[in-house]
Design a protein around this motif. Structure first.
Motif, PDB file in Angstrom:
ATOM      1  N   VAL A 157     -23.147 102.478  95.864  1.00  0.00           N
ATOM      2  CA  VAL A 157     -22.222 101.570  95.757  1.00  0.00           C
ATOM      3  C   VAL A 157     -22.413 100.704  94.429  1.00  0.00           C
ATOM      4  CG1 VAL A 157     -21.071  99.517  96.772  1.00  0.00           C
ATOM      5  CG2 VAL A 157     -21.842 101.318  98.358  1.00  0.00           C
ATOM      6  N   THR A 158     -23.622 100.419  94.101  1.00  0.00           N
ATOM      7  CA  THR A 158     -23.833  99.298  92.835  1.00  0.00           C
ATOM      8  C   THR A 158     -23.539 100.451  91.795  1.00  0.00           C
ATOM      9  OG1 THR A 158     -25.487  98.175  94.011  1.00  0.00           O
ATOM     10  CG2 THR A 158     -25.551  98.241  91.739  1.00  0.00           C
ATOM     11  N   ILE A 159     -24.228 101.443  91.715  1.00  0.00           N
ATOM     12  CA  ILE A 159     -23.810 102.531  90.564  1.00  0.00           C
ATOM     13  C   ILE A 159     -22.472 102.630  90.634  1.00  0.00           C
ATOM     14  CG2 ILE A 159     -23.976 104.732  89.946  1.00  0.00           C
ATOM     15  CD1 ILE A 159     -26.546 105.293  91.214  1.00  0.00           C
ATOM     16  N   GLY A 160     -21.752 102.961  91.490  1.00  0.00           N
ATOM     17  CA  GLY A 160     -20.168 103.153  91.505  1.00  0.00           C
ATOM     18  C   GLY A 160     -19.503 101.804  90.954  1.00  0.00           C
ATOM     19  N   ALA A 161     -19.917 100.561  91.467  1.00  0.00           N
ATOM     20  CA  ALA A 161     -19.234  99.463  90.889  1.00  0.00           C
ATOM     21  C   ALA A 161     -19.241  99.282  89.334  1.00  0.00           C
ATOM     22  CB  ALA A 161     -19.896  98.328  91.742  1.00  0.00           C
ATOM     23  N   TYR A 162     -20.700  99.368  88.877  1.00  0.00           N
ATOM     24  CA  TYR A 162     -20.877  99.258  87.317  1.00  0.00           C
ATOM     25  C   TYR A 162     -19.901 100.298  86.762  1.00  0.00           C
ATOM     26  CZ  TYR A 162     -24.935  96.075  87.925  1.00  0.00           C
ATOM     27  OH  TYR A 162     -25.788  95.192  88.216  1.00  0.00           O
ATOM     28  N   ALA A 163     -20.130 101.626  87.089  1.00  0.00           N
ATOM     29  CA  ALA A 163     -19.603 102.568  86.365  1.00  0.00           C
ATOM     30  C   ALA A 163     -17.882 102.620  86.551  1.00  0.00           C
ATOM     31  CB  ALA A 163     -19.944 103.797  86.972  1.00  0.00           C
ATOM     32  N   PHE A 164     -17.461 102.335  87.714  1.00  0.00           N
ATOM     33  CA  PHE A 164     -15.725 102.437  87.766  1.00  0.00           C
ATOM     34  C   PHE A 164     -15.058 101.328  87.003  1.00  0.00           C
ATOM     35  CE2 PHE A 164     -16.555 104.904  91.920  1.00  0.00           C
ATOM     36  CZ  PHE A 164     -16.271 105.913  91.328  1.00  0.00           C
ATOM     37  N   GLN A 165     -15.846 100.114  86.954  1.00  0.00           N
ATOM     38  CA  GLN A 165     -15.399  98.873  86.381  1.00  0.00           C
ATOM     39  C   GLN A 165     -15.332  99.311  84.931  1.00  0.00           C
ATOM     40  OE1 GLN A 165     -14.277  96.007  87.495  1.00  0.00           O
ATOM     41  NE2 GLN A 165     -13.794  95.364  85.267  1.00  0.00           N
ATOM     42  N   ALA A 166     -16.614  99.728  84.461  1.00  0.00           N
ATOM     43  CA  ALA A 166     -16.583 100.242  83.135  1.00  0.00           C
ATOM     44  C   ALA A 166     -15.470 101.143  82.489  1.00  0.00           C
ATOM     45  CB  ALA A 166     -18.199 100.776  82.567  1.00  0.00           C
ATOM     46  N   TYR A 167     -15.565 102.200  83.375  1.00  0.00           N
ATOM     47  CA  TYR A 167     -14.443 103.390  83.033  1.00  0.00           C
ATOM     48  C   TYR A 167     -12.903 102.969  83.244  1.00  0.00           C
ATOM     49  CZ  TYR A 167     -18.310 106.589  83.344  1.00  0.00           C
ATOM     50  OH  TYR A 167     -19.340 107.371  83.035  1.00  0.00           O
ATOM     51  N   SER A 168     -12.844 101.802  83.890  1.00  0.00           N
ATOM     52  CA  SER A 168     -11.434 101.440  84.194  1.00  0.00           C
ATOM     53  C   SER A 168     -11.201 100.648  82.936  1.00  0.00           C
ATOM     54  CB  SER A 168     -11.211 100.599  85.219  1.00  0.00           C
ATOM     55  OG  SER A 168     -11.772  99.132  85.263  1.00  0.00           O
ATOM     56  N   GLU A 169     -12.061  99.917  82.104  1.00  0.00           N
ATOM     57  CA  GLU A 169     -11.745  99.170  80.832  1.00  0.00           C
ATOM     58  C   GLU A 169     -11.874 100.169  79.886  1.00  0.00           C
ATOM     59  OE1 GLU A 169     -15.029  96.240  80.720  1.00  0.00           O
ATOM     60  OE2 GLU A 169     -14.524  95.162  82.590  1.00  0.00           O
ATOM     61  N   VAL A 170     -12.832 100.963  79.894  1.00  0.00           N
ATOM     62  CA  VAL A 170     -12.841 101.899  78.409  1.00  0.00           C
ATOM     63  C   VAL A 170     -11.749 102.875  78.316  1.00  0.00           C
ATOM     64  CG1 VAL A 170     -14.304 103.758  77.387  1.00  0.00           C
ATOM     65  CG2 VAL A 170     -15.382 101.604  78.346  1.00  0.00           C
ATOM     66  N   TYR A 171     -11.468 103.406  79.680  1.00  0.00           N
ATOM     67  CA  TYR A 171     -10.327 104.392  79.575  1.00  0.00           C
ATOM     68  C   TYR A 171      -8.943 103.963  80.365  1.00  0.00           C
ATOM     69  CZ  TYR A 171     -14.288 107.534  79.179  1.00  0.00           C
ATOM     70  OH  TYR A 171     -15.392 108.100  78.465  1.00  0.00           O
ATOM     71  N   ALA A 172      -8.698 102.510  79.761  1.00  0.00           N
ATOM     72  CA  ALA A 172      -7.550 101.951  80.556  1.00  0.00           C
ATOM     73  C   ALA A 172      -6.147 102.596  80.014  1.00  0.00           C
ATOM     74  CB  ALA A 172      -7.680 100.640  79.853  1.00  0.00           C
ATOM     75  N   ASP A 173      -6.177 103.279  78.946  1.00  0.00           N
ATOM     76  CA  ASP A 173      -5.017 103.932  78.589  1.00  0.00           C
ATOM     77  C   ASP A 173      -4.652 105.349  79.394  1.00  0.00           C
ATOM     78  OD1 ASP A 173      -4.497 102.053  76.666  1.00  0.00           O
ATOM     79  OD2 ASP A 173      -5.277 103.108  75.046  1.00  0.00           O
ATOM     80  N   LEU A 174      -5.653 105.854  80.114  1.00  0.00           N
ATOM     81  CA  LEU A 174      -5.226 106.956  80.747  1.00  0.00           C
ATOM     82  C   LEU A 174      -4.588 106.701  82.179  1.00  0.00           C
ATOM     83  CD1 LEU A 174      -8.804 108.859  80.732  1.00  0.00           C
ATOM     84  CD2 LEU A 174      -6.875 109.433  79.433  1.00  0.00           C
ATOM     85  N   PRO A 175      -3.388 107.366  82.590  1.00  0.00           N
ATOM     86  CA  PRO A 175      -2.806 107.247  83.422  1.00  0.00           C
ATOM     87  C   PRO A 175      -3.611 107.635  84.524  1.00  0.00           C
ATOM     88  CG  PRO A 175      -1.452 108.630  81.997  1.00  0.00           C
ATOM     89  CD  PRO A 175      -2.875 108.354  81.541  1.00  0.00           C
ATOM     90  N   GLY A 176      -3.594 106.703  85.769  1.00  0.00           N
ATOM     91  CA  GLY A 176      -4.426 106.745  87.002  1.00  0.00           C
ATOM     92  C   GLY A 176      -5.801 106.133  86.927  1.00  0.00           C
TER      93      GLY A 176
END
Length: 417
Positions: free
Chosen positions: A260-279
């Motif tokens: 859950v911790t890995i996921g929280a860190y990673a998904f938060q990062a990816y949602s910021e870094v890849y914000a332009d990707l649909p979905g």
């Protein structure tokens, strides 16, 4: 330069334990093997950001990756060494100049002809917030595994915090290219300490060494070195329990606190870094309860705030994901893009794996090593019995350091492929 004898002696474990990719939660709290260093890290004290030093950087006109922006000596450097905190420039996934911070430690004696070998260390997960940077710690050397061995061998040791940790910058958690750039650029920045070190003290020969998240970062740095930093001669790369297959890592661990911790860190990062990707919005992959707390979790450091992370993550076990990240786009694409090893890695590669690791599973690392062998890489694979995730890098050091020395001497150890 301050004489080495005048500095206080600092105890250095041969390879001090640093807990990787949320392993401080798993290893400190639940794994049965407990060393003296693990006990020490239970009480690890994270420092406070020195605002002037870690202040945001205005990128100068004409700046380039690796430019040194700030430096300050670190009191109480490892015995027989000089050390600095540094702020330097690197580039993100889109090749935009950004700032990063880290540490440089160099033996205080005279450099050999041709300059010192530079060992760039890539650390395991400490968190994703600026104050979680290893260089901010009260004892920043505690989390550099093998620092005593490397300095004793005469190497200069450089250790990035990764962008977003320490000095402000974009989130780079498990963003392979950005991490890899920062691992290479701190080696460039260290060479600009020549006014303190002496001209030519640091040479062009480069070693890479990383654990867990840092294993992923070191592997990306190895892949990128020839084109991104061609002035360096990358001699060899060593990793311990690398986060090499992110999809498998999440699938293996998502049903426990670490996952859950890995996921929280990673998904938060990816949602910021890849914000332009649909979905790429968090609600496409996470449950409403998870969406509400991932930002809060990303603001907590693994070392020193374990109990807070436990309190948030435990109720989400079994209720964190709304859909499989390996089967849902663009998340599957993101995980694949940030998993290294699509091509054969350059030079000899050392891969250590603890056979009792419950975070990065032994089968995943063995599969990665096998794939690299099939692609034609020169791989030395070292399975370590009765070794968990937190201890694998430490226990690999007695084999890794002679392996590095042999590669530097031009007589690399035979591949185990």
């Amino acid at each position: 330069m301050e004489p080495a004898a005048a500095r206080p002696r600092r105890r250095l474990a041969r390879g001090v334990l640093a807990l990787g990719v949320a392993a401080s939660i798993a290893a400190v709290s639940s794994l049965s093997a407990c060393s003296a260093v693990e006990a020490e890290l239970r009480d690890y004290e994270q420092g406070q950001l020195d605002e002037p030093f870690y202040a945001a950087v205005d990128i100068p006109d004409g700046a380039a990756p690796g430019d040194l922006i700030r430096q300050e000596r670190i009191g109480g450097a490892p015995h027989g060494a000089d050390a600095w905190r540094v702020v330097y420039l690197t580039t993100d996934l889109d090749d935009r100049l950004i700032a990063a911070s880290g540490i440089v430690a160099v033996p205080a004696d005279d450099a050999p002809e041709g300059g010192r070998v530079v060992l760039s260390w890539a650390h395991p997960t400490t968190g994703a917030a600026p104050r979680c940077a290893p260089s901010v710690g009260i004892d920043p050397f505690l989390l550099i595994e093998g620092v005593g061995d490397a300095l004793g061998a005469g190497y200069a040791v450089v250790a990035t915090d990764y962008p977003g940790l320490g000095v402000p910058g974009p989130n780079s958690y498990l963003v392979g290219v950005t991490e890899g750039h920062s691992v290479l650029d701190i080696a460039r920045a260290a060479k600009q300490l020549d006014d303190d070190l002496g001209d030519g003290d640091l040479g062009d020969r480069l070693l890479l060494w990383g654990h867990s998240q840092g294993g992923q970062a070191a592997l990306f740095a190895a892949e990128l070195a020839a084109t991104y930093a061609p002035e360096f001669d990358l001699v060899a790369t060593g990793v311990a329990a690398p986060a090499a297959d992110l999809g498998t890592l999440l699938e293996d661990d998502i049903d426990d606190v670490s996952g859950v911790t890995i996921g929280a860190y990673a998904f938060q990062a990816y949602s910021e870094v890849y914000a332009d990707l649909p979905g790429s919005d968090l609600d496409t992959i996470l449950t409403p309860a998870a969406v509400q707390v991932v930002g809060e979790m990303s603001d907590l450091c693994l070392l020193g705030q374990n109990s807070e992370l436990h309190d948030i993550a435990t109720p989400l076990i079994g209720g964190f994901l709304k859909a499989s990240p390996t089967e849902t786009e663009p998340w599957a694409q993101m995980l694949s893009a940030n998993s290294p090893g699509k091509k054969a890695l350059p030079g000899p590669v050392f891969i250590a794996q603890g056979e009792s690791d419950e975070l990065v599973r032994p089968s995943s690392t063995a599969d990665f090593a096998k794939r690299q062998c099939e692609l034609g890489a020169d791989v030395t694979f070292l399975p370590l019995p009765d070794t968990n995730h937190g201890m694998v890098a430490d226990r690999a050091l007695p084999t890794l350091m002679p392996w590095f020395a042999a590669a530097l001497a031009g007589t690399p150890k035979p591949s185990t492929c």
